[in-house]
Design an enzyme around this catalytic site. Structure first.
Site, PDB file in Angstrom:
ATOM      1  N   HIS A 108      40.466  36.275  36.120  1.00 19.95           N
ATOM      2  CA  HIS A 108      41.288  36.986  35.147  1.00 19.95           C
ATOM      3  C   HIS A 108      40.416  37.888  34.265  1.00 19.95           C
ATOM      4  O   HIS A 108      40.723  39.066  34.058  1.00 19.95           O
ATOM      5  CB  HIS A 108      42.054  35.966  34.300  1.00 19.95           C
ATOM      6  CG  HIS A 108      43.067  36.566  33.387  1.00 19.95           C
ATOM      7  ND1 HIS A 108      43.739  35.824  32.441  1.00 19.95           N
ATOM      8  CD2 HIS A 108      43.520  37.835  33.241  1.00 19.95           C
ATOM      9  CE1 HIS A 108      44.562  36.601  31.773  1.00 19.95           C
ATOM     10  NE2 HIS A 108      44.448  37.830  32.231  1.00 19.95           N
ATOM     11  N   GLU A 163      39.136  40.735  36.291  1.00 18.83           N
ATOM     12  CA  GLU A 163      40.184  41.753  36.464  1.00 18.83           C
ATOM     13  C   GLU A 163      40.206  42.712  35.276  1.00 18.83           C
ATOM     14  O   GLU A 163      40.321  43.930  35.441  1.00 18.83           O
ATOM     15  CB  GLU A 163      41.537  41.063  36.619  1.00 18.83           C
ATOM     16  CG  GLU A 163      42.743  41.991  36.590  1.00 18.83           C
ATOM     17  CD  GLU A 163      43.865  41.441  35.739  1.00 18.83           C
ATOM     18  OE1 GLU A 163      44.339  42.164  34.844  1.00 18.83           O
ATOM     19  OE2 GLU A 163      44.271  40.283  35.958  1.00 18.83           O
ATOM     20  N   HIS A 164      40.087  42.183  34.067  1.00 24.85           N
ATOM     21  CA  HIS A 164      40.047  43.024  32.875  1.00 24.85           C
ATOM     22  C   HIS A 164      38.765  43.867  32.832  1.00 24.85           C
ATOM     23  O   HIS A 164      38.796  45.052  32.507  1.00 24.85           O
ATOM     24  CB  HIS A 164      40.111  42.157  31.615  1.00 24.85           C
ATOM     25  CG  HIS A 164      41.473  41.678  31.270  1.00 24.85           C
ATOM     26  ND1 HIS A 164      42.079  41.966  30.065  1.00 24.85           N
ATOM     27  CD2 HIS A 164      42.367  40.910  31.947  1.00 24.85           C
ATOM     28  CE1 HIS A 164      43.269  41.402  30.011  1.00 24.85           C
ATOM     29  NE2 HIS A 164      43.467  40.743  31.149  1.00 24.85           N
ATOM     30  N   GLU A 189      45.085  36.101  24.889  1.00 17.76           N
ATOM     31  CA  GLU A 189      46.217  36.175  25.804  1.00 17.76           C
ATOM     32  C   GLU A 189      46.606  34.779  26.293  1.00 17.76           C
ATOM     33  O   GLU A 189      47.776  34.414  26.304  1.00 17.76           O
ATOM     34  CB  GLU A 189      45.875  37.063  27.000  1.00 17.76           C
ATOM     35  CG  GLU A 189      46.980  37.113  28.053  1.00 17.76           C
ATOM     36  CD  GLU A 189      46.567  37.818  29.327  1.00 17.76           C
ATOM     37  OE1 GLU A 189      47.356  37.796  30.288  1.00 17.76           O
ATOM     38  OE2 GLU A 189      45.464  38.376  29.371  1.00 17.76           O
TER      39      GLU A 189
END
Length: 1020
Positions: free
Chosen positions: A103, A106-107, A204
């Site tokens: 994750h 990905e950012h 998040e």
């Protein structure tokens, strides 16, 4: 007759495969598709080998599967006559811990690459593109980078950005700190302020796990498949994220983001050769490597297991004693066994979906709980599929009762099977779904194929639904107990099942916060003076980087001059049926007819208005005309794609004192079933049955549960609705229908033991709403079926109760005096949702266009940097609504009052003129990106039907957008956002805040403590 109408009439004479083509022409898309059809297995093309070429007539697709010879990268191309071309590249990513490495990666890869070394090129391209979709997605075991666009040059531009991002990212340490996690002083400029956790993904995921439903789903997966990658949290668990290092992130990229582990997807009408050439230029720089990331099958259990977890109490739940959730979760077949997975999916659908489903009747109609458990249903997002069934909002002592009901229901299904009408209804739904096109069809296909393809399954065969349906029908015919045997083997006799129970713990929030504080204290206490000096200097360096002006000349961009200055017209015709106005929109709908009916609420008494949303929730789900709700539900499944009602508040596009309050009734069906769908509407509208209190109680509890559970994921919408509610009568009504007020109203109704007053109110609403006197209609259908549809509608209206009377679509209402408000909703979240609203102008006002562009400029050039990059919130933005409200908002935000300060500073930034003409052009491009998104045939003409906005008005607004200047933005910012005495509404949903509690201007509402009188005060 218009050119569009003539063309559409001609379309109906063509074969099914030609349904979406213009007659007597050969478009570039047809030429491109013909070239794909000419390919043969074994052909070579731009370094690729052709493995398969197949027609998929049910989707109007020619599919070709290729492999890049040098690297082994797979590529699936779906040629289709659709100019909304899509792309994605997907990598199998299998984390073995809960640090969130895929994750965070990905950012981070989107924060700069070799050819595009600027900070955050991905977000900057949002303003330099006409993409209809741009994003990146992390699943349990894959990561995908998709986009779609209708512009060929834009496609090439985005493809170059995406390819460089995933294969040649810079993965800077500062980007990892910004996007993932870091230790930093609360005030990065003050080394005496406390050191705390920061990071976008960190916040998040705190927001994700603020929702107990997300906690529950994660625990169900982790404990049902614990042995490999599904036993961890791929998105990252906040308690584990700080264990991830920058080096580990780079190592994960090196081992996972390689062409040998890549699957490329392209879709649309652009030539395949062009895609392969551009992609191949990058792939040729790599050599093939051995990649072994295959997810093993889960070792099967010899006996079932159980687990109990806790969650925070829900202050918005109807009952404090009914807050336990329990479900049974079963591990099923390998999803790459396509037919077996297809059949099991259908079995699971039959078990739980719809009012006539066995588990719906056995669990939801008992009144033990209010809704299915959040994991209920079939899931194929892991290598082996999962089925789950259970109940939410039950008493702790009812857990065993629920489990017994589940077993009894399985026994009954195995004994008697499924009714033939339910199977027929399911097959009808599949047929209808095949003919119904979504707004972004290519991206939808990429998502539908991702899980199976990621595990080595055949993506082309997965699309060939007709083949599987034919085999399914044959198996049913051959073996009458075919489905019952599946239930027995996969569910009843399956020992690999997990019973998961979640109950509230009043100390959950305090315990969670203490644990986070302890983790922070442990890390900070171990820091040396040198470490602290480094943290402080790194914080300053990151701030300097975030504030630095950048040269963006390396990024490709469309220009405003590249855009069509004309709108895409939506041709409609108006006719009358029994004196009701009917809008007709001839479209290539592939044999599907869509009906919408708007009923004006002008004459509805004010005391009934708060109950309109509940009326909409229940009206198509209860009995009617001496038939019970089961009969109505069954007919809906057999003959329609669903029937629904929704409450809408639509201010007039020009007149501030004119407002449309409507109930919108919507449904769709195959052309052949239109008269049957109208017959159902006739029964529902003429004689709905609100007196079945058991059914009504079930629906009320489900509605209240859905609203309460949705607060954590949609908090920004509730904050914005509350903030706007004191500024405008339309916004006030919207808040009553769709805001926190409605959540509270439904909570109170769900707590009632006597529903007689509610039944009276619903019947009173029905008497006024389900009456043709204020009804207007819209039909979207193929030209060949339109005449018959109009005849059927005339008969339908003749059978409805009431007398037709011409009514004003936008009646006058009493406008409220705008006033400022500050409201803090204290909820058990670990992050905030912040909104601030200002009165602005409506769609036709000359200032609407510059305000629209201003919102885009503020969001991309100031708020993103200050709230997401610096503040660590997951999202932020500004919006100028055509209804006359300008809104700032943030999403999953660790800050609240600081964010309000950022909203103010964004206006100061605009007034300072610290932006360029290029910034204005990019902001305009972002606006056009939104308004030029493709509209499906079923939805064309709805801007006119609902909002009375004609093509001429749309063109005038478009012309104004082209003319917006930087001076216009400064002017409207000063006039609407900075003028003295300007009323403003502010709302925050989030955890308790001592500063707010001590400030008398704030109204603090602690969840269930709000009373009706408080709501009335807020909405006055």
């Amino acid at each position: 007759m218009s050119l569009l109408q003539r063309a559409n009439k001609a379309l109906t004479k063509l074969s099914k495969l030609q349904l979406h083509r213009w007659p007597n022409t050969r478009s570039l898309s047809e030429v491109a598709r013909d070239r794909v059809r000419a390919l043969k297995t074994g052909d070579k093309l731009h370094g690729y080998s052709i493995e398969r070429v197949e027609e998929i007539p049910e989707n109007f697709i020619t599919a070709v599967l290729l492999q890049h010879e040098k690297t082994g990268a797979q590529h699936l191309h779906l040629a289709r006559d659709d100019n909304n071309n899509a792309f994605s590249v997907m990598f199998q990513t299998t984390p073995m811990d809960s640090t969130g490495v895929p994750h965070i990666l990905e950012h981070t890869v989107l924060c700069g690459s070799s050819c595009f070394p600027v900070r955050d090129p991905f977000f900057k391209m949002l303003n330099r593109s006409m993409a209809t979709f741009m994003n990146a997605l992390t699943a349990y075991d894959w990561t995908m980078y998709p986009f779609s666009t209708q512009n060929e040059q834009d496609y090439k531009n985005l493809l170059s950005i995406y390819m460089d991002a995933v294969f040649f990212p810079v993965i800077r340490d500062l980007d990892f700190c910004q996007e993932g996690w870091r230790l930093e002083h609360f005030d990065a400029q003050d080394n005496t302020s406390p050191i705390t956790f920061k990071g976008v993904v960190y916040n998040e995921m705190k927001g994700v796990f603020s929702n107990p439903q997300n906690m529950y789903a994660s625990q169900a997966l982790n404990n049902l498949l614990p042995s490999h990658t599904y036993g961890v949290v791929s998105g990252g668990d906040p308690k584990d994220i700080p264990n991830l290092t920058h080096e580990q992130l780079k190592e994960f990229h090196a081992s996972h983001y390689h062409p040998s582990n890549a699957r490329f997807f392209t879709y649309g009408d652009l030539p395949l050769e062009n895609h392969l050439q551009q992609i191949g230029e990058i792939l040729d720089k790599f050599e093939k490597i051995s990649v072994n990331l295959k997810v093993p099958k889960e070792p099967r259990w010899s006996e079932p297991k159980s687990k109990t977890i806790t969650c925070p109490p829900d202050p918005m739940a109807p009952s404090p004693t009914h807050q336990t959730t329990v479900s049974v979760n079963y591990l099923l077949s390998d999803i790459t066994d396509l037919y077996e997975s297809f059949v099991v999916n259908l079995v699971c659908y039959l078990l739980v979906t719809g009012e006539t489903a066995p588990f719906y009747r056995a669990l939801l109609e008992t009144g033990i709980g209010s809704d299915y458990a959040p994991t209920t249903g079939f899931h194929n997002s892991t290598r082996e599929a999962i089925f789950s069934v259970g109940l939410s909002n039950i008493k702790q002592e009812d857990v065993d009762n629920v489990l017994a009901i589940i077993e009894e229901t399985l026994d009954k299904v195995i004994e008697v099977g499924f009714e033939k009408t339910r199977i027929d209804a399911l097959l009808h739904r599949i047929e209808l779904s095949q003919k119904t096109e979504s707004g972004n069809y290519g991206f939808g296909l990429a998502m539908a194929l991702a899980n199976v393809w990621n595990h080595g399954g055949d993506p082309i065969s997965l699309l060939q639904l007709d083949t599987m349906l034919d085999k399914f029908r044959a198996d049913l015919k051959e073996n009458s107990k075919f489905l019952q045997e599946k239930v027995k083997s996969y569910l009843k006799d399956n020992p690999h099942r997990l019973t998961l129970t979640m109950s509230p713990d009043p100390d959950f929030i305090e315990t969670r916060d203490k644990e986070e504080a302890a983790r922070l204290d442990k890390m900070v206490s171990g820091l040396t003076d040198k470490d602290k000096e480094f943290i402080y200097s790194r914080g300053l360096e990151l701030a300097e980087k975030q504030n630095a002006k950048e040269d963006l000349s390396c990024l490709p961009s469309l220009k405003i001059s590249d855009l069509d200055r004309m709108i895409k017209p939506e041709s409609i015709e108006m006719t009358q049926a029994d004196w009701s106005m009917v809008q007709l929109c001839d479209q290539p709908t592939n044999g599907v007819t869509t009906l919408r009916m708007a009923s004006n609420l002008e004459d509805l008494p004010d005391d009934l208005m708060p109950y309109v949303p509940l009326f909409c929730q229940v009206i198509t789900s209860i009995g009617a005309d001496d038939h019970d709700f089961l009969w109505i539900s069954q007919k809906q499944e057999l003959y329609t794609g669903g029937m629904s009602a929704s409450a809408r508040i639509i201010p007039h596009h020009t007149k501030e004192d004119n407002l449309q309050k409507i109930v919108l009734l919507s449904s769709s069906c195959l052309e052949k079933n239109f008269h049957k769908m109208l017959d159902l509407w006739t029964r529902i509208m003429n004689s709905p049955d609100f007196n079945d209190t058991n059914r009504l109680t079930t629906l009320i509890r489900m509605c209240a549960s859905d609203l309460a559970s949705g607060l954590a994921d949609s908090g920004h919408h509730y904050a914005a609705s509350s903030a706007a509610s004191t500024l405008d009568i339309g916004a006030s009504c919207h808040e009553m229908f769709h805001g926190f007020t409605q959540v509270q109203i439904m909570k109170e109704i769900a707590e009632m033991s006597d529903l007689s007053d509610i039944i009276y109110k619903l019947q009173s609403i029905s008497d006024l709403v389900l009456d043709k006197s204020s009804l207007r209609l819209s039909i979207n259908a193929t030209p060949s079926s339109m005449d018959m549809a109009v005849k059927n509608v005339k008969t339908f209206l003749g059978n409805l109760k009431g007398e037709v009377a011409m009514t004003n679509i936008f009646p006058m209402v009493s406008q409220i005096e705008p006033k400022s408000s500050h409201t803090h909703f204290v909820l058990p979240f670990s992050v905030n949702y912040v909104a601030q609203c200002f009165p602005a102008v409506r769609y036709t006002n000359k200032d609407y266009a510059p305000l629209h562009v201003l919102a885009s400029l503020m969001g991309s050039k100031f708020l993103h940097k200050e709230i997401r990059e610096k503040g660590g919130a997951y999202g932020s933005g500004a919006n100028s609504s055509p209804t006359g409200i300008f809104t700032f908002q943030s999403y999953r935000d660790p800050h609240s009052l600081d964010t309000l300060d950022v909203f103010q500073r964004s206006t100061d930034w605009v007034l300072s003129g610290d932006f360029t003409d290029e910034d204005v052009e990019e902001a305009k491009l972002r606006v056009f990106q939104q308004i030029d998104k493709p509209v499906t045939p079923a939805n064309r003409g709805q801007i006119r039907f609902l909002f009375d906005i004609s093509d001429d008005l749309r063109q005038k607004n478009r012309d104004r957008l082209f003319k917006v200047t930087g001076g216009d933005l400064t002017r409207v910012a000063k006039q609407y956002l900075h003028s003295s005495g300007q009323p403003t509404g502010v709302a925050i949903l989030g955890p308790a805040n001592k500063t707010i509690q001590e400030d008398k201007k704030w109204k603090v509402i602690k969840g269930d403590e709000e009373t009706s009188s408080q709501r009335e005060e807020i909405n006055q």
